[in-house]
Design a protein around this motif. Structure first.
Motif, PDB file in Angstrom:
ATOM      1  N   THR A  10     -21.105  -7.095 -34.687  1.00  0.00           N
ATOM      2  CA  THR A  10     -22.496  -6.793 -35.031  1.00  0.00           C
ATOM      3  C   THR A  10     -22.559  -5.470 -35.783  1.00  0.00           C
ATOM      4  N   GLU A  64     -25.767  -2.751 -37.179  1.00  0.00           N
ATOM      5  CA  GLU A  64     -27.164  -2.389 -37.413  1.00  0.00           C
ATOM      6  C   GLU A  64     -27.219  -1.030 -38.085  1.00  0.00           C
ATOM      7  N   VAL A 101     -31.485  -2.830 -41.294  1.00  0.00           N
ATOM      8  CA  VAL A 101     -30.851  -4.111 -41.577  1.00  0.00           C
ATOM      9  C   VAL A 101     -29.879  -4.411 -40.436  1.00  0.00           C
ATOM     10  N   TYR A 102     -29.686  -5.697 -40.181  1.00  0.00           N
ATOM     11  CA  TYR A 102     -28.839  -6.124 -39.071  1.00  0.00           C
ATOM     12  C   TYR A 102     -28.024  -7.351 -39.489  1.00  0.00           C
ATOM     13  N   GLY A 103     -26.812  -7.429 -38.993  1.00  0.00           N
ATOM     14  CA  GLY A 103     -26.000  -8.614 -39.211  1.00  0.00           C
ATOM     15  C   GLY A 103     -25.054  -8.834 -38.050  1.00  0.00           C
ATOM     16  N   ASP A 104     -24.762 -10.088 -37.752  1.00  0.00           N
ATOM     17  CA  ASP A 104     -23.744 -10.390 -36.748  1.00  0.00           C
ATOM     18  C   ASP A 104     -22.959 -11.623 -37.158  1.00  0.00           C
ATOM     19  N   LYS A 105     -21.782 -11.750 -36.590  1.00  0.00           N
ATOM     20  CA  LYS A 105     -20.903 -12.881 -36.842  1.00  0.00           C
ATOM     21  C   LYS A 105     -20.197 -13.226 -35.540  1.00  0.00           C
ATOM     22  N   GLN A 136     -23.699 -16.944 -37.958  1.00  0.00           N
ATOM     23  CA  GLN A 136     -23.928 -15.733 -38.731  1.00  0.00           C
ATOM     24  C   GLN A 136     -25.418 -15.433 -38.766  1.00  0.00           C
ATOM     25  N   THR A 137     -25.753 -14.146 -38.679  1.00  0.00           N
ATOM     26  CA  THR A 137     -27.147 -13.713 -38.745  1.00  0.00           C
ATOM     27  C   THR A 137     -27.275 -12.545 -39.703  1.00  0.00           C
ATOM     28  N   GLN A 138     -28.295 -12.593 -40.547  1.00  0.00           N
ATOM     29  CA  GLN A 138     -28.672 -11.450 -41.376  1.00  0.00           C
ATOM     30  C   GLN A 138     -30.173 -11.218 -41.177  1.00  0.00           C
ATOM     31  N   GLN A 185     -35.273 -12.982 -40.616  1.00  0.00           N
ATOM     32  CA  GLN A 185     -33.872 -13.232 -40.334  1.00  0.00           C
ATOM     33  C   GLN A 185     -33.441 -14.619 -40.795  1.00  0.00           C
TER      34      GLN A 185
END
Length: 695
Positions: free
Chosen positions: A339, A341, A357-361, A391-393, A416
């Protein structure tokens, strides 16, 4: 001894210590929280928040996050044979996303999976439970609430504590933590850990098996380095290593008639299980937090990496001396998550703001995952191996704008994009004969906007009121055990909700009172149902449901040492449109949601000498889904009580404790399929002694 006599006897023991305490004044002080990802007075935050500090954790004997959740109105926790599951305001665990409706954050590191829901509390300064949807700032899974855990900040002197407890059932619990400077004002370090063991209250009488059926082993370690080369810049690296080994379950199996009347925990004191049932979970996490404070704003980056390794083997039917002897169920899972952020925040005379902004995998490799069962005189063996990539953006932002002196408007939103892919292969044999493999490949993408609006009005320095509307969102997913069908049969949609809340917070000279009223309209609520002729479990969507209720929390100092505290949650949570295929459940109560939760405590608090407390906890009747008979069944509510008596001398704290004083028994979980039901119970009476040394 009569139960009522025993309760009053324990109260007398504790209150007798009141006469010997030190003359120390206790008063209510302002509480600072990080609910909006910036530090604010709790009175200024337009939402319901439960705060538990380190001293209350120790006084009440709260050792786990799930223990802390039982202090929160309308929050219900169950430890089942399938990990920790949470119900809050009618929202339940989403079984095939494995996500709980409540997300835990430890200094920005998320814990949401039901198999990874027990971070350490050895170094906690404060727990903030943010009730209601928190998706705007905290992401896709915070559909019900967020448990925000703030750890202690190191100083230029080394401090810490070490403690241990021992109780019946050979229960041992040890903790330690310390932190301090390596280079004053520049470089700090800290380390903490805990170890717990418990032989459990169930005895396995099957020859050759370990007699301690539901024993537990739990180890958690964590450490950090904090680097502050300048007043503006800081960097913190945190490493944690947690391992648990839990056997069997806190309950037993029974027939699938769906009759709860007459079932009692004592019926499970002795069981006969021919196969080991054990879950081993190893979680390793690393995080890097970098922060720089400019004149007008602060920028902060939080990067996390986490791995989870689950190895689960279970007796096929949790019992012996039948046709299923020697057969088992199994669940082996490996999860790796990244993750990131990047957050910006600031405040001035005109407004406060947060954006980022945020992202995870996440990669979830599951398998072997399946079971062996006796069918038609031969063994049927099914195993599903799957890989799920997620995946999240996201972009998020929130602004808090004061106006007309006493008003503040909060506007927030999160956009998102979530993408999930699954590759699944299921193999099946019957009597050694192989069936053709079943394969399923699926991909889905969901785009969502999660808004929030709130208005607060500060009547005066003591009283503030608020009203809010917020959207809740939990992503969809795939059923990762399937033997037939395609995308429609083996996937489910996101769950969404709109939460309306009105509340008030009052802080007086010697008491505080918080009250809130909420209404939640839920669409595509995730449900866990039985299919495949009463044998296969899957996640699906019920079209509509609602929940509404009242939550109260309060604290009152009778004098400078005696404190009363309490909380009450009342809720009505029902399905409005739920067709399960075999029947409809329109108008029926949502499972795992008690009609009410309540707690009331009286404490004698002191910084030296004698101290003590008595706590009474109540939980209302609860409905459970009976898959074997396609119905909802209901368990009775119960009232339990706990007590603690201790003595503080200089840096030492020596105490005794007893929980569930009257040894009350109540059902805490239930799950059934054709021919088999598993029923979980609360712990019996526990007692012991402990110490804590602070330096």
């Amino acid at each position: 001894m009569n139960k009522k006599v025993l309760v009053f006897a324990m109260i007398s023991v504790v209150t007798s210590g009141f006469l010997y305490g030190m003359d120390e004044t206790y008063s209510l002080e302002s509480v600072t929280v990080n609910a909006n990802k910036i530090e604010e007075n709790i009175q200024d935050v337009p939402q319901s928040i439960t705060v538990i500090d380190e001293e209350v954790l120790h006084e009440k004997g709260i050792k786990t996050v799930t223990d802390a959740m039982r202090e929160v109105p309308n929050m219900n926790v169950s430890s089942t044979a399938n990990g920790a599951t949470i119900s809050f305001r009618g929202l339940n665990t989403s079984m095939f996303t494995n996500n709980n409706p409540v997300v835990i954050y430890v200094d920005g590191v998320p814990y949401y999976d039901r198999y990874d829901f027990d971070p350490s509390l050895a170094d906690v300064a404060q727990i903030e439970v943010l009730r209601g949807p928190q998706g705007t700032l905290y992401g896709k899974d915070a559909v019900g609430a967020v448990v925000n855990i703030i750890t202690k900040k190191p100083s230029n002197e080394w401090h810490g504590n070490v403690g241990a407890e021992y109780g019946n059932y050979n229960a041992l619990n040890t903790t330690f933590n310390t932190s301090g400077p390596l280079i004053e004002d520049k470089l700090y370090a800290g380390i903490n850990g805990s170890f717990k063991k418990d032989d459990g209250w169930i005895t396995n009488d099957y020859p050759g098996m370990d007699s301690d059926a539901n024993q537990k082993r739990d180890r958690k370690n964590s450490g950090f380095l904090l680097f502050k080369p300048t007043e503006r810049f800081s960097g913190k690296v945190t490493l944690s290593d947690n391992y648990t080994k839990h056997y069997f379950m806190n309950g037993f199996v029974t027939d699938s008639t769906g009759i709860l009347l007459g079932l009692d925990r004592d019926d499970g004191n002795h069981i006969s299980s021919d196969m080991p049932t054990v879950e081993r979970t190893a979680v390793k996490a690393q995080s890097l937090n970098l922060a720089y404070e400019f004149d007008a704003f602060k920028v902060e980056s939080t990067t996390t990496h986490k791995t989870l390794d689950l190895e689960g083997d279970f007796d096929a039917d949790f019992q012996a001396n039948n046709s299923s002897d020697g057969l088992k169920q199994f669940n082996y899972t490996e999860i790796e998550t990244w993750t990131e952020e990047l957050k910006f925040s600031g405040q001035n005379d005109a407004f406060k703001w947060v954006s980022g902004v945020y992202g995870d995998k996440e990669k979830r490799e599951q398998g072997p995952y399946g079971a062996q069962v006796m069918s038609g005189g031969a063994v049927y063996d099914a195993n599903a191996d799957s890989t799920t990539d997620s995946q999240t953006q996201a972009l998020f932002g929130q602004v808090m704008i004061p106006f007309w002196e006493k008003f503040e408007l909060t506007l927030g939103g999160r956009y998102q994009r979530i993408k999930k892919e699954i590759d699944l292969v299921t193999t099946q044999t019957w009597g050694g004969m192989a069936f053709p493999d079943y394969t399923f490949e699926g991909e889905k993408t969901w785009n969502a906007f999660i808004p929030k609006i709130a208005l607060s009005y500060k009547v005066n320095d003591a009283l503030s009121t608020y009203a809010s509307i917020a959207k809740g969102y939990m992503p969809g997913g795939f059923n990762y055990f399937a033997t037939s069908g395609g995308m429609e049969e083996n996937s489910f949609d996101p769950q969404t909700s709109i939460n309306y809340e009105v509340g008030a917070k009052y802080v007086g000279e010697n008491y505080l009172l918080n009250a809130s009223v909420f209404r939640m309209n839920i669409e595509d609520i995730h449900i866990y149902k039985i299919a495949g002729g009463g044998m296969v479990w899957l996640t699906d969507n019920a079209k509509k449901a609602h929940s509404q209720g009242i939550e109260l929390e309060g604290k009152y100092f009778l004098n400078q040492n005696i404190e009363l505290s309490g909380a009450l949650g009342l809720i009505e949570a029902k399905y409005d449109d739920y067709d399960a295929g075999s029947r409809t459940y329109d108008g029926e109560r949502i499972e795992n949601t008690p009609r009410y939760t309540a707690n009331l405590g009286i404490a004698y608090v002191a910084t030296a000498g004698w101290y003590g407390r008595v706590d009474v906890n109540a939980i209302g009747s609860t409905s459970y889904y009976d898959g074997a008979n396609s119905q909802m069944i209901r368990s009775d509510g119960v009232i339990t009580s706990n007590a603690k008596l201790g003595y503080k001398y200089k840096a030492w704290d020596i105490y005794s404790f007893i929980t569930n004083i009257t040894d009350e028994s109540y059902i805490s979980s239930y799950q059934s399929k054709t021919g088999l039901a598993m029923v979980g119970f609360n712990d019996p009476r526990r007692y012991g002694v402990g110490f804590r040394y602070t330096f």
